[in-house]
Design a protein around this motif. Sequence first.
Motif, PDB file in Angstrom:
ATOM      1  N   ASN A   1     -26.591 -19.486 -29.646  1.00  0.00           N
ATOM      2  CA  ASN A   1     -26.942 -18.642 -28.503  1.00  0.00           C
ATOM      3  C   ASN A   1     -27.422 -17.262 -28.945  1.00  0.00           C
ATOM      4  O   ASN A   1     -26.981 -16.244 -28.435  1.00  0.00           O
ATOM      5  CB  ASN A   1     -25.776 -18.517 -27.523  1.00  0.00           C
ATOM      6  CG  ASN A   1     -25.357 -19.853 -26.980  1.00  0.00           C
ATOM      7  OD1 ASN A   1     -24.221 -20.264 -27.168  1.00  0.00           O
ATOM      8  ND2 ASN A   1     -26.255 -20.570 -26.348  1.00  0.00           N
ATOM      9  N   TRP A   2     -28.340 -17.243 -29.904  1.00  0.00           N
ATOM     10  CA  TRP A   2     -28.879 -15.977 -30.391  1.00  0.00           C
ATOM     11  C   TRP A   2     -29.900 -15.454 -29.386  1.00  0.00           C
ATOM     12  O   TRP A   2     -30.805 -16.168 -28.970  1.00  0.00           O
ATOM     13  CB  TRP A   2     -29.513 -16.173 -31.772  1.00  0.00           C
ATOM     14  CG  TRP A   2     -29.876 -14.882 -32.417  1.00  0.00           C
ATOM     15  CD1 TRP A   2     -29.065 -14.098 -33.169  1.00  0.00           C
ATOM     16  CD2 TRP A   2     -31.138 -14.214 -32.360  1.00  0.00           C
ATOM     17  NE1 TRP A   2     -29.746 -12.971 -33.575  1.00  0.00           N
ATOM     18  CE2 TRP A   2     -31.018 -13.013 -33.095  1.00  0.00           C
ATOM     19  CE3 TRP A   2     -32.356 -14.505 -31.742  1.00  0.00           C
ATOM     20  CZ2 TRP A   2     -32.071 -12.116 -33.230  1.00  0.00           C
ATOM     21  CZ3 TRP A   2     -33.396 -13.610 -31.885  1.00  0.00           C
ATOM     22  CH2 TRP A   2     -33.245 -12.432 -32.622  1.00  0.00           C
ATOM     23  N   HIS A   3     -29.724 -14.197 -28.968  1.00  0.00           N
ATOM     24  CA  HIS A   3     -30.556 -13.590 -27.927  1.00  0.00           C
ATOM     25  C   HIS A   3     -31.415 -12.452 -28.467  1.00  0.00           C
ATOM     26  O   HIS A   3     -30.984 -11.717 -29.364  1.00  0.00           O
ATOM     27  CB  HIS A   3     -29.686 -12.979 -26.828  1.00  0.00           C
ATOM     28  CG  HIS A   3     -28.968 -13.959 -25.993  1.00  0.00           C
ATOM     29  ND1 HIS A   3     -27.787 -14.526 -26.377  1.00  0.00           N
ATOM     30  CD2 HIS A   3     -29.271 -14.486 -24.794  1.00  0.00           C
ATOM     31  CE1 HIS A   3     -27.381 -15.343 -25.428  1.00  0.00           C
ATOM     32  NE2 HIS A   3     -28.269 -15.347 -24.465  1.00  0.00           N
ATOM     33  N   CYS A   4     -32.568 -12.294 -27.876  1.00  0.00           N
ATOM     34  CA  CYS A   4     -33.384 -11.096 -28.021  1.00  0.00           C
ATOM     35  C   CYS A   4     -34.138 -10.936 -26.698  1.00  0.00           C
ATOM     36  O   CYS A   4     -33.933 -11.723 -25.773  1.00  0.00           O
ATOM     37  CB  CYS A   4     -34.333 -11.195 -29.215  1.00  0.00           C
ATOM     38  SG  CYS A   4     -35.743 -12.305 -28.965  1.00  0.00           S
ATOM     39  N   HIS A   5     -35.003  -9.947 -26.622  1.00  0.00           N
ATOM     40  CA  HIS A   5     -35.690  -9.724 -25.345  1.00  0.00           C
ATOM     41  C   HIS A   5     -36.675 -10.837 -24.985  1.00  0.00           C
ATOM     42  O   HIS A   5     -37.064 -10.949 -23.836  1.00  0.00           O
ATOM     43  CB  HIS A   5     -36.368  -8.350 -25.324  1.00  0.00           C
ATOM     44  CG  HIS A   5     -37.429  -8.173 -26.355  1.00  0.00           C
ATOM     45  ND1 HIS A   5     -37.146  -7.821 -27.658  1.00  0.00           N
ATOM     46  CD2 HIS A   5     -38.767  -8.307 -26.278  1.00  0.00           C
ATOM     47  CE1 HIS A   5     -38.276  -7.749 -28.326  1.00  0.00           C
ATOM     48  NE2 HIS A   5     -39.274  -8.030 -27.524  1.00  0.00           N
TER      49      HIS A   5
ATOM     50  N   GLY B   1     -35.956 -14.168 -25.437  1.00  0.00           N
ATOM     51  CA  GLY B   1     -35.217 -15.323 -24.957  1.00  0.00           C
ATOM     52  C   GLY B   1     -34.017 -15.638 -25.824  1.00  0.00           C
ATOM     53  O   GLY B   1     -33.463 -14.761 -26.478  1.00  0.00           O
ATOM     54  N   GLU B   2     -33.652 -16.918 -25.837  1.00  0.00           N
ATOM     55  CA  GLU B   2     -32.447 -17.367 -26.528  1.00  0.00           C
ATOM     56  C   GLU B   2     -32.750 -18.592 -27.377  1.00  0.00           C
ATOM     57  O   GLU B   2     -33.535 -19.455 -26.986  1.00  0.00           O
ATOM     58  CB  GLU B   2     -31.382 -17.732 -25.493  1.00  0.00           C
ATOM     59  CG  GLU B   2     -30.123 -18.308 -26.103  1.00  0.00           C
ATOM     60  CD  GLU B   2     -29.149 -18.822 -25.059  1.00  0.00           C
ATOM     61  OE1 GLU B   2     -27.959 -18.491 -25.186  1.00  0.00           O
ATOM     62  OE2 GLU B   2     -29.586 -19.545 -24.147  1.00  0.00           O
TER      63      GLU B   2
ATOM     64  N   ASP C   1     -30.781 -21.741 -28.756  1.00  0.00           N
ATOM     65  CA  ASP C   1     -29.515 -22.437 -28.524  1.00  0.00           C
ATOM     66  C   ASP C   1     -28.733 -22.573 -29.822  1.00  0.00           C
ATOM     67  O   ASP C   1     -27.568 -22.186 -29.898  1.00  0.00           O
ATOM     68  CB  ASP C   1     -29.755 -23.815 -27.914  1.00  0.00           C
ATOM     69  CG  ASP C   1     -30.322 -23.740 -26.507  1.00  0.00           C
ATOM     70  OD1 ASP C   1     -30.091 -22.725 -25.811  1.00  0.00           O
ATOM     71  OD2 ASP C   1     -30.999 -24.700 -26.100  1.00  0.00           O
TER      72      ASP C   1
ATOM     73  N   THR D   1     -39.138 -15.983 -30.095  1.00  0.00           N
ATOM     74  CA  THR D   1     -37.721 -15.692 -30.314  1.00  0.00           C
ATOM     75  C   THR D   1     -37.332 -15.995 -31.754  1.00  0.00           C
ATOM     76  O   THR D   1     -36.601 -15.227 -32.386  1.00  0.00           O
ATOM     77  CB  THR D   1     -36.856 -16.491 -29.318  1.00  0.00           C
ATOM     78  OG1 THR D   1     -37.302 -16.212 -27.986  1.00  0.00           O
ATOM     79  CG2 THR D   1     -35.387 -16.119 -29.436  1.00  0.00           C
TER      80      THR D   1
END
Length: 118
Positions: free
Chosen positions: A27-31, A33-34, A36, A76
Amino acid sequence: MRSVGTQWEQAAQAELERAGLRLIARNWHCHYGELDLVMREGDVLVFVEVRYRDAAASADGTDSISPAKQRKLIRTADMFLAAHPDFANHTCRFDSIAYSGCIEKPQCRWERAAFDAF
């Protein structure tokens, strides 16, 4: 529906680990998206999109990864690589793992190299 997504991501992680992949991030996020799952298979960094569709869905989860979603995942992944320079020189691959059918006995479809970044 975060808890449902988490359930399938855990199932996918377990399936991929049984196949020898190693978890790098979840679940790595940035602006943009993500991601999984970010896994490693030898020297290959694998970005995994996890999907679930119930028995009533007309298409499985892999088929629902549209070209727009692919572009979002690629951007992403680029951000992930920029944030983790130790992986910058690794070969990268985009996989999908889709579960379909009833929750009690789902079918799993793992597609290696589900789409290309080019």
